[in-house]
Design an enzyme around this catalytic site. Structure first.
Site, PDB file in Angstrom:
ATOM      1  N   LYS A  73      33.500  -5.386  13.388  1.00  0.00           N
ATOM      2  CA  LYS A  73      34.845  -4.823  13.189  1.00  0.00           C
ATOM      3  C   LYS A  73      35.014  -3.863  12.167  1.00  0.00           C
ATOM      4  O   LYS A  73      35.664  -2.779  12.453  1.00  0.00           O
ATOM      5  CB  LYS A  73      35.883  -5.965  13.042  1.00  0.00           C
ATOM      6  N   ARG A 122      48.321 -12.750  12.899  1.00  0.00           N
ATOM      7  CA  ARG A 122      47.321 -13.809  13.266  1.00  0.00           C
ATOM      8  C   ARG A 122      48.058 -14.986  13.981  1.00  0.00           C
ATOM      9  O   ARG A 122      47.417 -15.891  14.324  1.00  0.00           O
ATOM     10  CB  ARG A 122      46.902 -14.411  11.935  1.00  0.00           C
ATOM     11  N   ARG A 182      23.296 -10.523   7.427  1.00  0.00           N
ATOM     12  CA  ARG A 182      24.122 -10.091   6.500  1.00  0.00           C
ATOM     13  C   ARG A 182      23.936 -10.578   5.250  1.00  0.00           C
ATOM     14  O   ARG A 182      24.284 -10.067   4.174  1.00  0.00           O
ATOM     15  CB  ARG A 182      25.605  -9.876   7.111  1.00  0.00           C
ATOM     16  N   ARG A 191      27.612 -12.548  -0.223  1.00  0.00           N
ATOM     17  CA  ARG A 191      28.689 -13.497   0.143  1.00  0.00           C
ATOM     18  C   ARG A 191      28.283 -14.832   0.758  1.00  0.00           C
ATOM     19  O   ARG A 191      27.293 -15.044   1.601  1.00  0.00           O
ATOM     20  CB  ARG A 191      29.294 -13.115   1.552  1.00  0.00           C
ATOM     21  N   ARG A 208      33.929 -20.953  10.665  1.00  0.00           N
ATOM     22  CA  ARG A 208      34.518 -19.650  10.653  1.00  0.00           C
ATOM     23  C   ARG A 208      34.761 -19.274  11.895  1.00  0.00           C
ATOM     24  O   ARG A 208      35.804 -18.509  12.149  1.00  0.00           O
ATOM     25  CB  ARG A 208      33.893 -18.717   9.718  1.00  0.00           C
TER      26      ARG A 208
END
Length: 192
Positions: A14, A89, A128, A134, A146
């Site tokens: 995204k 959302r 990633r 992260r 998630r």
């Protein structure tokens, strides 16, 4: 003015695609997280209200977020359109956004949903995680949670916009250019 909502689970690409769409179509990126941080930093009345709410550990109410979006729309009258990221959302947020956009004589042109298999998402996020720093990208069970949370939350928004025939599912697997080309094709159909 042409407005887009771009959906995609964590790891769907995204962020990469948003940047390319913004550059190609001259859109203004509207990330609610960025808006909140900017309003708080500028110490605007909405920003101060949001900060007080967040300091209490509560979620910022929809009307405050919609107020910030309204300010951002007003501050960018030259924009060819907006790319919404992280908002809406919920169905209530979708309805509030549509109401606001109607007041500004515009609407959501298309909801683009990047579709990527869960196994591919897990693979991308773990990859990633090797470089992102992260911690939520390094644990497979956290990643899967998630993805499940994303599906639960965004299904209601997709269902809401589906009734107006605005949702398009785009394959989010392939090269960055192939995915970008598919997104552009869907946008161009609606612009002509």
């Amino acid at each position: 003015m042409f407005n887009i909502i771009l959906f995609g689970p964590p790891g769907s690409g995204k962020g990469t695609q948003s940047e390319k769409l913004i550059a190609t179509y001259g859109l203004k990126h509207l990330s609610t997280g960025d808006l909140l941080r900017s309003e708080i930093a500028a110490r605007t009345p909405l920003g101060l209200e949001a900060k007080n709410i967040m300091d209490r550990g509560e979620l910022v109410p929809d009307e405050v977020v919609v107020g910030m979006i309204s300010s951002a729309l007003d501050a960018n009258p030259q924009a060819k359109g907006f790319l919404f990221d992280g908002f809406p959302r919920t169905e209530a947020q979708s309805e509030a956004l549509d109401k606001l956009l109607r007041l500004k004589n515009t609407e959501i042109g298309v909801v683009l949903a990047l579709d990527v298999s869960e196994e591919e998402l897990v693979k991308r996020l773990l990859n990633r995680g090797l470089t992102s720093g992260r911690s939520d990208d390094t644990n497979e069970s956290v990643i899967r949670a998630r993805i499940t949370e994303y599906k639960k939350k965004t299904t209601v928004v997709a269902d809401y916009y589906q009734q107006f025939d605005k949702v398009v599912i785009v394959a989010g697997e392939g090269t960055v250019e192939e995915i970008f080309s598919a997104l552009c094709s869907e946008i161009d159909k609606r612009l002509s």
